[in-house]
Design a protein around this motif. Structure first.
Motif, PDB file in Angstrom:
ATOM      1  N   ALA A  54      26.197  -9.129   5.592  1.00 32.80           N
ATOM      2  CA  ALA A  54      24.809  -8.680   5.751  1.00 32.80           C
ATOM      3  C   ALA A  54      23.899  -9.843   6.150  1.00 32.80           C
ATOM      4  N   ILE A  55      24.015 -10.956   5.444  1.00 34.27           N
ATOM      5  CA  ILE A  55      23.134 -12.099   5.745  1.00 34.27           C
ATOM      6  C   ILE A  55      23.478 -12.708   7.109  1.00 34.27           C
ATOM      7  N   ASP A  56      24.752 -12.747   7.456  1.00 33.12           N
ATOM      8  CA  ASP A  56      25.138 -13.251   8.786  1.00 33.12           C
ATOM      9  C   ASP A  56      24.496 -12.408   9.885  1.00 33.12           C
ATOM     10  N   SER A  57      24.578 -11.089   9.706  1.00 36.33           N
ATOM     11  CA  SER A  57      24.023 -10.182  10.708  1.00 36.33           C
ATOM     12  C   SER A  57      22.497 -10.325  10.788  1.00 36.33           C
ATOM     13  N   LEU A  58      21.835 -10.346   9.633  1.00 38.99           N
ATOM     14  CA  LEU A  58      20.367 -10.447   9.618  1.00 38.99           C
ATOM     15  C   LEU A  58      19.886 -11.786  10.174  1.00 38.99           C
ATOM     16  N   SER A  59      20.548 -12.869   9.789  1.00 44.05           N
ATOM     17  CA  SER A  59      20.082 -14.194  10.240  1.00 44.05           C
ATOM     18  C   SER A  59      20.277 -14.336  11.752  1.00 44.05           C
ATOM     19  N   LYS A  60      21.381 -13.767  12.266  1.00 38.29           N
ATOM     20  CA  LYS A  60      21.601 -13.796  13.718  1.00 38.29           C
ATOM     21  C   LYS A  60      20.513 -13.003  14.447  1.00 38.29           C
ATOM     22  N   SER A  61      20.235 -11.798  13.948  1.00 36.36           N
ATOM     23  CA  SER A  61      19.212 -10.962  14.582  1.00 36.36           C
ATOM     24  C   SER A  61      17.845 -11.627  14.527  1.00 36.36           C
ATOM     25  N   LEU A  62      17.496 -12.190  13.369  1.00 40.03           N
ATOM     26  CA  LEU A  62      16.167 -12.783  13.207  1.00 40.03           C
ATOM     27  C   LEU A  62      16.041 -14.069  14.018  1.00 40.03           C
ATOM     28  N   SER A  63      17.134 -14.810  14.159  1.00 42.57           N
ATOM     29  CA  SER A  63      17.109 -16.047  14.949  1.00 42.57           C
ATOM     30  C   SER A  63      16.929 -15.747  16.428  1.00 42.57           C
ATOM     31  N   ALA A  64      17.174 -14.494  16.811  1.00 45.74           N
ATOM     32  CA  ALA A  64      17.015 -14.095  18.217  1.00 45.74           C
ATOM     33  C   ALA A  64      15.799 -13.189  18.404  1.00 45.74           C
ATOM     34  N   TRP A  65      14.995 -13.028  17.346  1.00 50.57           N
ATOM     35  CA  TRP A  65      13.837 -12.113  17.368  1.00 50.57           C
ATOM     36  C   TRP A  65      12.786 -12.618  18.339  1.00 50.57           C
ATOM     37  N   GLU A  66      12.491 -11.820  19.366  1.00 51.76           N
ATOM     38  CA  GLU A  66      11.415 -12.196  20.294  1.00 51.76           C
ATOM     39  C   GLU A  66      10.145 -11.477  19.864  1.00 51.76           C
ATOM     40  N   GLY A  67       9.018 -12.044  20.223  1.00 47.05           N
ATOM     41  CA  GLY A  67       7.740 -11.458  19.830  1.00 47.05           C
ATOM     42  C   GLY A  67       7.639 -10.000  20.249  1.00 47.05           C
ATOM     43  N   VAL A  68       6.929  -9.208  19.460  1.00 50.61           N
ATOM     44  CA  VAL A  68       6.746  -7.792  19.785  1.00 50.61           C
ATOM     45  C   VAL A  68       5.260  -7.535  19.986  1.00 50.61           C
ATOM     46  N   VAL A  69       4.944  -6.451  20.693  1.00 54.76           N
ATOM     47  CA  VAL A  69       3.559  -6.231  21.077  1.00 54.76           C
ATOM     48  C   VAL A  69       2.739  -5.472  20.039  1.00 54.76           C
ATOM     49  N   SER A  70       3.387  -4.696  19.189  1.00 55.17           N
ATOM     50  CA  SER A  70       2.608  -3.906  18.240  1.00 55.17           C
ATOM     51  C   SER A  70       3.266  -3.880  16.878  1.00 55.17           C
ATOM     52  N   ALA A  71       2.440  -3.551  15.867  1.00 61.24           N
ATOM     53  CA  ALA A  71       2.937  -3.465  14.498  1.00 61.24           C
ATOM     54  C   ALA A  71       4.048  -2.428  14.385  1.00 61.24           C
ATOM     55  N   ILE A  72       3.827  -1.285  15.034  1.00 62.99           N
ATOM     56  CA  ILE A  72       4.819  -0.206  14.948  1.00 62.99           C
ATOM     57  C   ILE A  72       6.137  -0.652  15.559  1.00 62.99           C
ATOM     58  N   GLU A  73       6.020  -1.372  16.680  1.00 62.00           N
ATOM     59  CA  GLU A  73       7.229  -1.858  17.333  1.00 62.00           C
ATOM     60  C   GLU A  73       7.972  -2.843  16.426  1.00 62.00           C
ATOM     61  N   ALA A  74       7.212  -3.703  15.735  1.00 60.33           N
ATOM     62  CA  ALA A  74       7.822  -4.673  14.829  1.00 60.33           C
ATOM     63  C   ALA A  74       8.553  -3.955  13.700  1.00 60.33           C
ATOM     64  N   GLU A  75       7.956  -2.914  13.173  1.00 56.02           N
ATOM     65  CA  GLU A  75       8.592  -2.172  12.079  1.00 56.02           C
ATOM     66  C   GLU A  75       9.888  -1.519  12.543  1.00 56.02           C
ATOM     67  N   GLU A  76       9.818  -0.897  13.731  1.00 55.09           N
ATOM     68  CA  GLU A  76      11.022  -0.243  14.259  1.00 55.09           C
ATOM     69  C   GLU A  76      12.129  -1.262  14.491  1.00 55.09           C
ATOM     70  N   LYS A  77      11.727  -2.435  14.959  1.00 56.54           N
ATOM     71  CA  LYS A  77      12.704  -3.466  15.276  1.00 56.54           C
ATOM     72  C   LYS A  77      13.330  -4.040  14.003  1.00 56.54           C
ATOM     73  N   LEU A  78      12.517  -4.246  12.983  1.00 61.83           N
ATOM     74  CA  LEU A  78      13.064  -4.768  11.729  1.00 61.83           C
ATOM     75  C   LEU A  78      14.017  -3.742  11.107  1.00 61.83           C
ATOM     76  N   LYS A  79      13.608  -2.481  11.176  1.00 62.24           N
ATOM     77  CA  LYS A  79      14.469  -1.413  10.680  1.00 62.24           C
ATOM     78  C   LYS A  79      15.810  -1.432  11.427  1.00 62.24           C
ATOM     79  N   ALA A  80      15.729  -1.617  12.729  1.00 58.95           N
ATOM     80  CA  ALA A  80      16.951  -1.614  13.553  1.00 58.95           C
ATOM     81  C   ALA A  80      17.881  -2.770  13.174  1.00 58.95           C
ATOM     82  N   ILE A  81      17.316  -3.932  12.863  1.00 65.43           N
ATOM     83  CA  ILE A  81      18.231  -5.041  12.532  1.00 65.43           C
ATOM     84  C   ILE A  81      18.839  -4.870  11.131  1.00 65.43           C
ATOM     85  N   VAL A  82      18.112  -4.195  10.227  1.00 67.27           N
ATOM     86  CA  VAL A  82      18.708  -3.899   8.909  1.00 67.27           C
ATOM     87  C   VAL A  82      19.822  -2.867   9.085  1.00 67.27           C
ATOM     88  N   LEU A  83      19.595  -1.895   9.982  1.00 65.08           N
ATOM     89  CA  LEU A  83      20.636  -0.889  10.242  1.00 65.08           C
ATOM     90  C   LEU A  83      21.858  -1.505  10.916  1.00 65.08           C
TER      91      LEU A  83
END
Ligand code: MG
Length: 258
Positions: A54-83
């Motif tokens: 879990a931590i390997d997957s999350l840290s990889k996703s977050l280390s590649a996280w590019e800026g997002v344009v809206s709050a809603i988009e950020a929430e959807e994206k964070l949800k997607a990396i947890v999934l």
């Protein structure tokens, strides 16, 4: 880069043979501060595999996280990396008999000096310390917490219940999982604590607040003290803390900032 400081510590405790907690802190390419804590579970050391995946997957996703344009988009994206982390653990659990039914809690935080997102599954927790008060931001996904919420158990009975470790939700035990997400604001002087139940179930909240608030202590020292408190309280579980601090500006005598 944000002006947020981080510290992370994990300890096996005094009783367990293996540390099945995992934690990570880092920054995204866009300069957001990120932190994650996972407390794995499952027989035959599978909990260790679940929290690591879990931590390997999350840290990889977050280390590649590019800026997002809206709050809603950020929430959807964070949800997607947890999934995505859920899928990684679930796939390993489904394909290897020794990992059958393994899973993990997870708390993930992503923030800058103005605001942040907290996602969580299970009973690891996030707290925010602000102005001398400590606020629990996450709501445990446990059987006893549900019974307490519906009034079938008092808070005290829940805290001492023999089945208090039973989770109603975990990452990796099912093909799909619901992630609790919330948006928080950040103010100068705020400190966030993300921890496994090896701290929150053993150490009194008032004692945690004292440690988070003591003046003249570095963030690393705070993390060490929190671990020491859990060990003093018996250390009967692995204990992990990740701290994020938004340092208040120190005003010098001439009114400027150093
Ligand atoms: Mg634990």
């Amino acid at each position: 880069m944000t002006g947020l400081k981080t510290a992370v510590r994990s300890h096996i405790g005094r009783v367990r043979q293996l540390n099945e907690d995992r934690a990570w802190v880092g920054t995204t390419p866009g300069g957001l501060t990120a932190a994650a804590v996972a407390d794995g579970m499952g027989g035959h050391n599978a909990g260790d595999v679940a929290s690591t995946l879990a931590i390997d997957s999350l840290s990889k996703s977050l280390s590649a996280w590019e800026g997002v344009v809206s709050a809603i988009e950020a929430e959807e994206k964070l949800k997607a990396i947890v999934l995505a982390a859920n899928a990684a653990v679930f796939e390993a659990a489904s394909t290897k008999p020794q990992y059958h039914n393994m899973g993990t809690t997870v708390v993930v935080a992503l923030l800058d000096e103005r605001e942040g997102l907290i996602g969580h599954i299970g009973d690891s927790r996030a707290y925010r310390v602000r102005g001398g008060a400590i606020e629990q931001l996450t709501d445990d996904h446990t059987l006893v917490n549900e019974l307490a919420r519906s009034g079938q158990l008092s808070r005290e009975e829940a805290a001492n219940h023999p089945r208090r470790n039973v989770l109603t939700r975990a990452l990796g035990t099912d093909a799909d999982v619901s992630v609790d997400l919330q948006r928080i604001d950040m103010l100068p002087g705020d400190r966030l604590l993300i921890c496994s139940d090896g701290l929150s179930a053993l150490v009194d909240k008032a004692l945690i607040l004292d440690t988070m608030n003591t003046e003249g202590v570095t963030l690393d020292q705070r993390a060490d003290r929190l671990i020491a408190l859990a060990l003093t309280a018996g250390g009967d579980d692995n204990v992990t803390v990740a701290l994020i601090e938004y340092e208040a500006e120190t005003v010098t005598r001439d009114g400027g900032t150093p």
